[in-house]
Design a protein around this motif. Structure first.
Motif: not given
Length: 326
Positions: A166-172
């Motif tokens: 979830i975090f990495v998707a938000k950062m992308r």
């Protein structure tokens, strides 16, 4: 008194501004132009604590105190691990003049301090970043690192795969054009990294010296009390070590204290404070192969200068809620 909302704070203190302010705060600390009692942490119910950070600054002329709860298990329940209030006072009469979110302030000023250190110590061609941790500090550190280096690839390490994804998707979504990758294994992704930020609340080591390549710069940000560790003694001993404030580093950094107690280093292993480096009083990186380490504990002058800037900007923009509480 002016009360600032979280959204107002974020609007009034962009990262680039925070980096400039924190650099000034670090110089003030190193030059003795701020009174900075050591942070006091009081146990509430283990592992939860209340942190108390008072301070006084000459420029800007203000004083204040940060009261913040440290609840390391909060993220699992949808809350920040750092929750509290920053109270700012004016010096002439001692009047409280502002109140704001201490958790957001901590996230901004801590990542800004890492950015100041990174800009001074990381190789100019650094382009691969590893962040160990996937909470609020991780998000702000990614933003801060992008402000001072041309980062092309970000590797994020976390223990919980669902939260990590979830975090990495938000950062992308927030940082288009940057390659983001996730892993639950720090050892696998640290190799080939130019900058490492450890931003966890772990009591156990999350980064070992054996994993680190030559030329890397490390910002060790978590482990804010002596019983906690994020980096092992090899990381401390093999690095050119810088701190934000010697008194807090030698009183509260478990990583440094542990290495001193076992004889791996002496206090002289600390090359200097970042404020001293900003004023060219100590040496910085000397070779491309050198490993540099910024051990950050956080100091009240960073909170004060950022809070004061937010307050002044709020006055100019007509933001905040005025509360007549006295």
């Amino acid at each position: 008194m002016i009360i600032l909302s979280t959204q107002e704070m974020a609007t009034l203190l962009p990262m680039e501004k925070a980096i400039d302010l924190v650099a000034k705060a670090l110089i003030s600390a190193s030059s003795g132009k701020a009174k900075l009692p050591l942070r006091h942490a009081m146990e509430v119910e283990a592992p939860n604590m209340l942190g108390i950070m008072p301070g006084v600054m000459d420029d800007p002329a203000c004083f204040g105190i940060k009261l913040i709860s440290l609840y390391p298990n909060n993220p699992a329940h949808g809350y920040s691990s750092h929750l509290g209030l920053m109270l700012l006072f004016e010096k002439q009469h001692g009047t409280p003049i502002a109140m704001m979110n201490a958790g957001l302030l901590t996230a901004i000023r801590t990542s800004a301090a890492s950015a100041v250190a990174t800009n001074l110590l990381a190789r100019k061609d650094a382009s691969v970043l590893t962040v160990i941790g996937c909470g609020e500090q991780a998000e702000f550190h990614i933003h801060a690192m992008l402000a001072v280096r041309s980062i092309k690839e970000v590797r994020v390490v976390g223990r919980c795969e669902d939260k990590l994804e979830i975090f990495v998707a938000k950062m992308r979504e927030n940082h288009a054009g940057i390659g983001f990758y996730s892993s639950t294994n720090a050892q696998e992704v640290v190799r080939g990294t130019d900058i490492i930020c450890t931003v966890t609340s772990s009591k156990e080591v999350v980064l070992k010296g054996a994993w680190i390549d030559e030329g890397c710069h490390i910002n060790a940000v978590g482990a804010s009390i002596p019983i906690m560790r994020e980096i092992d003694e090899d990381v401390v001993a093999m690095s050119s070590l810088y701190v934000d404030y010697r008194p807090s580093a030698f009183a509260q950094s478990g990583d440094i204290l542990g290495a001193i107690e076992t004889g791996r280093i002496t206090k002289d292993h600390v090359i200097g404070e970042i404020g001293e480096l900003l004023e060219n009083k100590v040496r910085g990186r000397e070779t491309q192969q050198e490993i540099t380490l910024f051990r950050s504990l956080g100091i009240a002058s960073e909170d004060l200068i950022c809070a004061h800037s937010i307050l002044e900007a709020a006055k100019r923009e007509g933001m905040g809620t005025v509360a007549d509480i006295l």
